[in-house]
Design a protein around this motif. Structure first.
Motif, mmCIF file in Angstrom:
data_model
loop_
_atom_site.group_PDB
_atom_site.id
_atom_site.type_symbol
_atom_site.label_atom_id
_atom_site.label_comp_id
_atom_site.label_asym_id
_atom_site.label_seq_id
_atom_site.Cartn_x
_atom_site.Cartn_y
_atom_site.Cartn_z
ATOM 1 N N ASN A 104 63.792 64.870 -11.662
ATOM 2 C CA ASN A 104 63.770 64.468 -13.078
ATOM 3 C C ASN A 104 63.383 62.994 -13.168
ATOM 4 O O ASN A 104 64.220 62.146 -13.503
ATOM 5 C CB ASN A 104 65.143 64.693 -13.723
ATOM 6 N N PRO A 105 62.136 62.675 -12.843
ATOM 7 C CA PRO A 105 61.730 61.267 -12.749
ATOM 8 C C PRO A 105 61.887 60.481 -14.046
ATOM 9 O O PRO A 105 62.051 59.258 -14.013
ATOM 10 C CB PRO A 105 60.256 61.354 -12.329
ATOM 11 N N LEU A 139 60.579 48.862 -21.148
ATOM 12 C CA LEU A 139 60.397 49.510 -19.854
ATOM 13 C C LEU A 139 58.937 49.791 -19.515
ATOM 14 O O LEU A 139 58.645 50.291 -18.430
ATOM 15 C CB LEU A 139 61.186 50.829 -19.816
ATOM 16 N N ASP A 140 58.028 49.491 -20.409
ATOM 17 C CA ASP A 140 56.605 49.801 -20.214
ATOM 18 C C ASP A 140 56.002 48.903 -19.131
ATOM 19 O O ASP A 140 55.758 47.718 -19.360
ATOM 20 C CB ASP A 140 55.856 49.631 -21.530
ATOM 21 N N LEU A 141 55.784 49.465 -17.963
ATOM 22 C CA LEU A 141 55.268 48.684 -16.840
ATOM 23 C C LEU A 141 53.863 48.166 -17.117
ATOM 24 O O LEU A 141 53.526 47.038 -16.748
ATOM 25 C CB LEU A 141 55.275 49.537 -15.568
ATOM 26 N N ASN A 176 55.434 54.930 -15.008
ATOM 27 C CA ASN A 176 55.071 53.734 -15.773
ATOM 28 C C ASN A 176 56.313 53.017 -16.317
ATOM 29 O O ASN A 176 56.318 52.477 -17.413
ATOM 30 C CB ASN A 176 54.128 54.070 -16.933
ATOM 31 N N ILE A 177 57.379 53.028 -15.524
ATOM 32 C CA ILE A 177 58.618 52.332 -15.873
ATOM 33 C C ILE A 177 58.741 51.104 -14.977
ATOM 34 O O ILE A 177 58.481 51.175 -13.770
ATOM 35 C CB ILE A 177 59.842 53.251 -15.663
ATOM 36 N N LYS A 178 59.122 49.990 -15.557
ATOM 37 C CA LYS A 178 59.328 48.792 -14.747
ATOM 38 C C LYS A 178 60.408 49.079 -13.692
ATOM 39 O O LYS A 178 61.545 49.407 -14.048
ATOM 40 C CB LYS A 178 59.783 47.626 -15.622
ATOM 41 N N PRO A 185 51.321 54.765 -5.922
ATOM 42 C CA PRO A 185 52.421 55.645 -5.512
ATOM 43 C C PRO A 185 51.964 56.646 -4.461
ATOM 44 O O PRO A 185 50.925 57.287 -4.603
ATOM 45 C CB PRO A 185 52.817 56.344 -6.819
ATOM 46 N N ALA A 186 52.723 56.762 -3.396
ATOM 47 C CA ALA A 186 52.318 57.615 -2.273
ATOM 48 C C ALA A 186 52.844 59.036 -2.385
ATOM 49 O O ALA A 186 52.460 59.895 -1.600
ATOM 50 C CB ALA A 186 52.808 56.996 -0.971
ATOM 51 N N GLY A 187 53.713 59.291 -3.367
ATOM 52 C CA GLY A 187 54.287 60.635 -3.503
ATOM 53 C C GLY A 187 55.374 60.886 -2.477
ATOM 54 O O GLY A 187 55.770 59.994 -1.723
ATOM 55 N N THR A 188 55.843 62.090 -2.426
ATOM 56 C CA THR A 188 56.930 62.447 -1.515
ATOM 57 C C THR A 188 56.502 62.299 -0.068
ATOM 58 O O THR A 188 55.436 62.769 0.330
ATOM 59 C CB THR A 188 57.380 63.901 -1.767
ATOM 60 N N GLN A 189 57.342 61.611 0.702
ATOM 61 C CA GLN A 189 57.065 61.415 2.115
ATOM 62 C C GLN A 189 57.879 62.411 2.945
ATOM 63 O O GLN A 189 59.096 62.483 2.820
ATOM 64 C CB GLN A 189 57.431 59.990 2.537
ATOM 65 N N HIS A 190 57.202 63.201 3.741
ATOM 66 C CA HIS A 190 57.883 64.212 4.561
ATOM 67 C C HIS A 190 58.120 63.653 5.966
ATOM 68 O O HIS A 190 57.193 63.501 6.750
ATOM 69 C CB HIS A 190 57.047 65.494 4.635
#
Length: 472
Positions: A88-89, A197-199, A128-130, A217-222
């Motif tokens: 829930n980002p 909060l607008d980055l 896009n949140i600070k 952003p690199a996304g989920t790292q496995h």
């Protein structure tokens, strides 16, 4: 002459702390030692008590967590936490402090927040949140959670002080956990509602973005987990539960009813009489006190992790948790010893002031805790330096525990380690936020963590007074 000596003592106290802050890291502890030398040899103050129990509890807990880290357990916990954050980002401002809060509750140290900072930054950028918003609340939550963790040195010390005054270990946890967590969540709500909060509209972010200083952003790292990762977490969890169970069992609220029941079994000459006699031998009297129990349990946890997860003990000292934990021990040794030396030297004056002002305005104790923690740099060291003086000043005792509720309600205020922008997790958040939104101001105190920290402590203490009023 006395006024001049007192002024010099104040200068030495604040000067040593200032030098330590400028040195940073373990230098804070080093400078504390210099302060004790000057106060003792040059100004005639008797060195205070070294907080050995606090240091030893930190060492034992860090030893267990370091073993779990080497076994891959922390990586496993980070994966779980990352899934929670990414599920829930949009609610990162609430989920980030929730994750760091409960990691600290489990581990008894706020340094576990280090592992979550890069994930929080990644998820915030994706939305896009600070990152400064979730990071600041998360770091503060990891500090305040120390006052609610069943395995933290601060809670173990404070529960030992308060239990003879009628506040049992489970009741204290039942007060401190919900009040501090709700305080953090209310802080997250306020920051979310009233912050920009607008980055994309942050000029420093845009400037860094144009210079290519911001990573996408690199996304989920496995990360492939080690074979013993999950088992190490299970062993550590069992150890924490064992600490809570044992500490609850030996608290008066459980021990006395249990003792009555055991005595009834022995008197009835039932088939359980032998077992009842064995149980009685452990709880009447209590053989292993709470602080010794947590140290022995945590060292046992580390032993089991080494054996069953097949890790090399020689590599434990190389883990980041072990290094940061040992730095924390030296800092507590130096700064807490310095603070205790000064407090013990002026204990009568402190008692007089506390009896007058805290007696009239109970919430002032929270203010005292707040400023002491800001200088002493440790929740446990602050509690140990201030609480005995307050108890003596207010005439609190087992026979007269009346004002002890003030200490219970104000305890969260010992978490003001964020005021000076030098705490490791705070600096880590600033350094790892490549957007530049989490930054330190020109005037030392105007940084991203100050307002969320003050809000969280204020709300936690206010809720604490509300809860103890209901219990009175």
């Amino acid at each position: 002459m006395e006024t001049i000596v007192f002024a010099l003592q104040i200068i030495v106290l604040l000067g040593a702390i200032f030098i330590g802050i400028r040195l940073g890291g373990i230098g804070i502890g080093y400078a504390g030692g210099i302060g004790v030398v000057i106060l003792g040899l040059a100004l005639g103050m008797k060195p205070g008590n070294i907080p050995w129990d606090v240091i030893l509890i930190i060492m034992s807990v860090i030893g267990a967590i370091s073993a779990m880290q080497l076994a891959g357990g922390l990586d496993y916990l980070v994966q779980i936490a990352e899934k929670i954050l990414r599920s829930n980002p949009r609610y990162i401002n609430y989920l980030a402090p929730t994750v760091t809060y409960f990691l600290t509750i489990l581990a008894g140290t706020g340094h576990t927040a280090f592992s979550m900072i890069p994930v929080i930054v990644e998820v915030a950028k994706e939305q896009n949140i600070k990152p400064s918003a979730p990071l600041s609340i998360a770091v503060v939550a990891s500090q305040i959670a120390i006052t609610a963790s069943p395995v933290s040195a601060a809670v173990v010390y404070m529960s030992g002080v308060l239990e003879p005054l009628g506040w049992s270990y489970p009741i204290l946890l039942g007060i401190w956990i919900p009040t501090t967590f709700i305080g953090c969540m209310l802080t997250a709500f306020i920051i979310t509602m009233f912050s920009n909060l607008d980055l994309s509209k942050d000029p420093i972010y845009q400037e860094r973005l144009a210079k290519g200083l911001v990573k996408a952003p690199a996304g989920t790292q496995h990360t492939e987990l080690k074979k013993g990762a999950k088992l190490s977490v299970l062993i550590f969890l069992i150890g924490v539960l064992a600490v809570v169970f044992y500490a609850t069992t030996i608290s008066d609220v459980m021990r006395l009813p249990m003792l009555n029941y055991v005595n009834s079994l022995i008197a009835s000459d039932s088939s359980l009489a032998v077992l009842a006699s064995i149980v009685k031998s452990y709880i009447d009297p209590v053989i292993v006190p709470r602080d010794a129990a947590i140290m022995s349990f945590m060292l046992s946890v580390a032993t089991f992790i080494v054996i069953f997860c097949k890790i090399e003990p020689g590599k434990i000292a190389d883990t980041s948790v072990f290094k940061s934990g040992m730095v924390a021990c030296v800092c507590v040794l130096g700064v807490a010893w310095l603070g205790n030396t000064f407090v013990e030297g002026h204990i009568n004056t402190i008692k007089d002031l506390a009896s007058v002002w805290v007696g009239k305005i109970p919430s002032l104790l929270a203010v005292v805790f707040f400023f002491a923690a800001m200088l002493l740099y440790s929740q446990a060291a602050t509690a140990k330096a201030i609480t005995p003086a307050v108890i003596a000043a207010l005439g609190i005792s087992a026979a007269n525990p009346g004002d002890s509720y003030i200490i219970v309600a104000s305890f969260a205020a010992v978490s003001a380690l964020f005021v000076l922008p030098t705490y490791p997790t705070l600096l880590g958040a600033v350094q790892m936020d490549d957007t530049g939104s989490t930054r330190l101001g020109k005037y030392v105190f105007n940084h991203a963590f100050l307002i969320p920290g003050i809000l969280a402590i204020f709300l936690s203490v206010a809720l604490g007074f509300g809860v103890v009023a209901l219990l009175a």
